[in-house]
Design an enzyme around this catalytic site. Structure first.
Site, short mmCIF file in Angstrom:
data_model
loop_
_atom_site.label_atom_id
_atom_site.label_comp_id
_atom_site.label_asym_id
_atom_site.label_seq_id
_atom_site.Cartn_x
_atom_site.Cartn_y
_atom_site.Cartn_z
N ASP A 50 0.83 -1.20 0.00
CA ASP A 50 0.00 0.00 0.00
C ASP A 50 0.87 1.26 0.00
OD1 ASP A 50 -2.91 -1.27 0.75
OD2 ASP A 50 -1.28 -2.33 1.75
N ASP A 83 -1.56 -2.74 -3.98
CA ASP A 83 -1.87 -1.31 -4.03
C ASP A 83 -0.58 -0.56 -4.30
OD1 ASP A 83 -4.54 -1.71 -3.81
OD2 ASP A 83 -4.77 -0.78 -1.85
N TYR A 86 -1.55 4.42 -6.32
CA TYR A 86 -2.82 5.08 -5.95
C TYR A 86 -3.11 6.22 -6.92
CZ TYR A 86 -2.95 2.59 -1.52
OH TYR A 86 -3.03 1.62 -0.56
N ASN A 121 -6.51 -3.93 -4.91
CA ASN A 121 -7.76 -3.45 -5.48
C ASN A 121 -7.59 -2.10 -6.18
OD1 ASN A 121 -7.51 -2.95 -2.49
ND2 ASN A 121 -9.11 -1.45 -2.93
N HIS A 215 -3.01 -9.64 -1.44
CA HIS A 215 -3.23 -8.25 -1.02
C HIS A 215 -4.22 -8.15 0.14
CE1 HIS A 215 -3.76 -3.96 -1.01
NE2 HIS A 215 -5.06 -4.10 -1.21
N HIS A 224 -10.42 -2.64 7.40
CA HIS A 224 -11.13 -3.53 6.49
C HIS A 224 -11.58 -4.81 7.18
CE1 HIS A 224 -10.60 -1.11 2.96
NE2 HIS A 224 -9.28 -1.13 3.04
N HIS A 250 -3.48 -4.27 2.34
CA HIS A 250 -4.87 -3.82 2.33
C HIS A 250 -5.21 -2.98 3.54
CE1 HIS A 250 -8.74 -3.55 0.55
NE2 HIS A 250 -9.36 -4.32 1.43
N ASP A 251 -5.12 -3.53 4.75
CA ASP A 251 -5.23 -2.67 5.94
C ASP A 251 -3.92 -1.93 6.10
OD1 ASP A 251 -7.79 -2.74 6.93
OD2 ASP A 251 -7.47 -4.54 8.14
N HIS A 252 -4.00 -0.61 6.27
CA HIS A 252 -2.81 0.24 6.30
C HIS A 252 -2.22 0.24 7.70
CE1 HIS A 252 -4.18 2.69 2.52
NE2 HIS A 252 -4.25 1.38 2.36
#
Length: 332
Positions: A50, A83, A86, A121, A215, A224, A250-252
Site C-alpha cells: 500500500d 496497491d 494510488y 484493489n 493483497h 477492512h 490492504h489494511d494500512h
C-alpha cells in the site's frame, strides 16, 4: 561484476521459467520462478504494501528505512503486497507514476534486488495489463508482477495469490470506481481454477516452509477487517495444506495474528505510505501479537529451522519481534 552476473543469471532463469509456462501451460498452471538462496538455504527479505503515492504520506521515509535495514540484512529480495499505485493504478506502460512511485523512490543500493509483486484493489482500478507487462521490467529489471505465481527459494515456497477478484463488493457495488476485469471474466471460472491451482501447488510442495502472499486480509483487526470471501474460499485450502503464514496488505497497518486453531500466522504489512490511525477492532489478545496503526514495513529472515519476523516504523525503530521454529527433521 559479481552482482551483475547474479542479476543476469536471474534474468535467464526468469525468462526461461516464463517461456516454459506459456509454451506448455499444462505443465504448471501457475508461473513458477526461482530465487537463489544464500549459503545454508537462508533468506532475507522485506515486505511492504500500500505504498504507491509518489513519495507522499511518508512513502519516501519508509523507503529510506527499508534501504538501511536491507543493507544490514544483506537483502535477497522485496515482496510487495499490492496497491502499488494510488488511487487508480497505472494508466498504461508509459504512465510516469511508475517512476514517481517506484523507480525514483526505492533508490537505496540494498533495494536494487528483485521485487515480487501482487496486485491490489487500487491497481485493478487502472490498466492491469500495464503492471503485468514485460515492458515495465524493461524499464526497471526489479519489477516482477503476475496475477498469481509461485516462487521457489531454498527451503521456502512462496505462493502469490490474486485476491481482488474474490471480493464481491467490487463487482456488485463498485461505487464511482471502474475496475479492469479483462482476463478475469467469467469470474467464477477464474476463481475456481485459481483455487484449484493453489491447492494443487501447495499439495505438491515439499518445502520446509510454505508462505502465501495476497493483497487482501484474511484475518485482521484493522479497518477492512476479515475478508469473508477469502475466509470461506482460500483459508480452508491454507489450513488443509499446513501453510505457515499468510502475508498481506490492504489494511494500512502492521499486524501479527496467530490463529489459535490452525497456528497460521496472519501478517499484515500495509504501512508503505498513508496510514489509518486508531482503527483497531476488538480481537482475542491471545491471538493478536501486534497491531500498529502507522507507517512501516516488515523484515523476514528464514533458515531451515527458524523464521525471524521484525516490524519497523517509519523511523526504522523496531516495533515488534517474533520467531517461529521448526524441527529440522519435521516432515515437510
Amino acid at each position: 561484476m559479481a552482482s551483475f552476473n547474479r542479476r543476469m543469471l536471474f534474468l535467464v532463469i526468469f525468462t526461461a521459467s516464463v517461456f516454459c509456462f506459456w509454451a506448455n501451460p499444462s505443465v504448471a498452471e501457475l508461473p513458477r520462478l526461482k530465487q537463489p538462496a544464500k549459503a545454508g538455504d537462508s533468506l532475507s527479505f522485506l515486505v511492504v504494501g500500500d505504498w504507491g503515492r509518489k513519495g507522499e504520506y511518508n512513502q519516501s521515509l519508509v523507503a529510506k528505512q527499508m534501504g538501511i535495514v536491507g543493507k544490514k540484512l544483506n537483502l535477497d529480495f522485496v515482496i510487495s503486497t499490492g496497491d502499488n499505485f494510488y488511487e487508480d493504478g497505472l494508466k498504461g506502460v508509459d504512465d510516469p507514476a511508475f517512476y514517481e512511485s517506484f523507480v525514483d523512490i526505492y533508490t537505496a543500493p540494498s533495494l536494487q534486488k528483485q521485487w515480487y509483486i501482487v496486485l491490489g484493489n487500487h491497481d485493478y482500478r487502472g490498466d492491469v495489463e500495464a503492471q503485468l507487462s514485460p515492458i515495465l521490467k524493461g524499464k526497471d529489471s526489479r519489477w516482477i508482477c503476475f496475477r498469481s505465481f509461485i516462487l521457489n527459494s531454498g527451503t521456502v515456497d512462496f505462493f502469490f495469490v490474486d485476491t481482488t477478484p474474490f471480493v464481491d463488493e467490487y463487482f456488485t457495488n463498485p461505487g464511482n470506481s471502474t475496475y479492469d476485469w479483462k482476463g478475469i471474466l467469467p469470474r467464477q471460472a477464474y476463481l475456481s481454477q485459481l483455487l484449484k491451482d493453489v491447492d494443487s501447488a501447495l499439495k505438491q510442495s515439499k518445502a520446509k516452509w510454505k508462505l502465501v502472499v495476497g493483497h487482501h486480509t484474511i484475518k485482521s483487526a484493522g479497518t477492512h477487517g476479515n475478508t469473508v470471501e477469502l475466509e470461506e474460499q482460500l483459508l480452508p485450502i491454507l489450513k488443509a495444506n499446513d501453510v505457515d503464514a499468510y502475508i498481506n496488505g490492504h489494511d494500512h497497518c502492521l499486524e501479527q495474528i496467530i490463529d489459535s486453531e490452525s497456528g497460521i500466522q496472519f501478517l499484515t504489512s500495509g504501512g508503505g505510505s498513508k496510514a489509518w490511525r486508531d482503527n483497531v477492532k476488538p480481537w482475542n489478545k491471545e491471538e493478536l501479537k501486534l497491531y500498529y496503526d502507522g507507517q512501516g514495513f516488515m523484515s523476514v529472515q528464514i533458515t531451515e529451522t527458524k523464521v525471524d519476523l521484525v516490524f519497523y516504523d517509519v523511523e526504522g525503530n523496531v516495533l515488534h519481534k517474533w520467531s517461529i521454529t521448526k524441527d529440522l527433521n519435521a516432515a515437510a
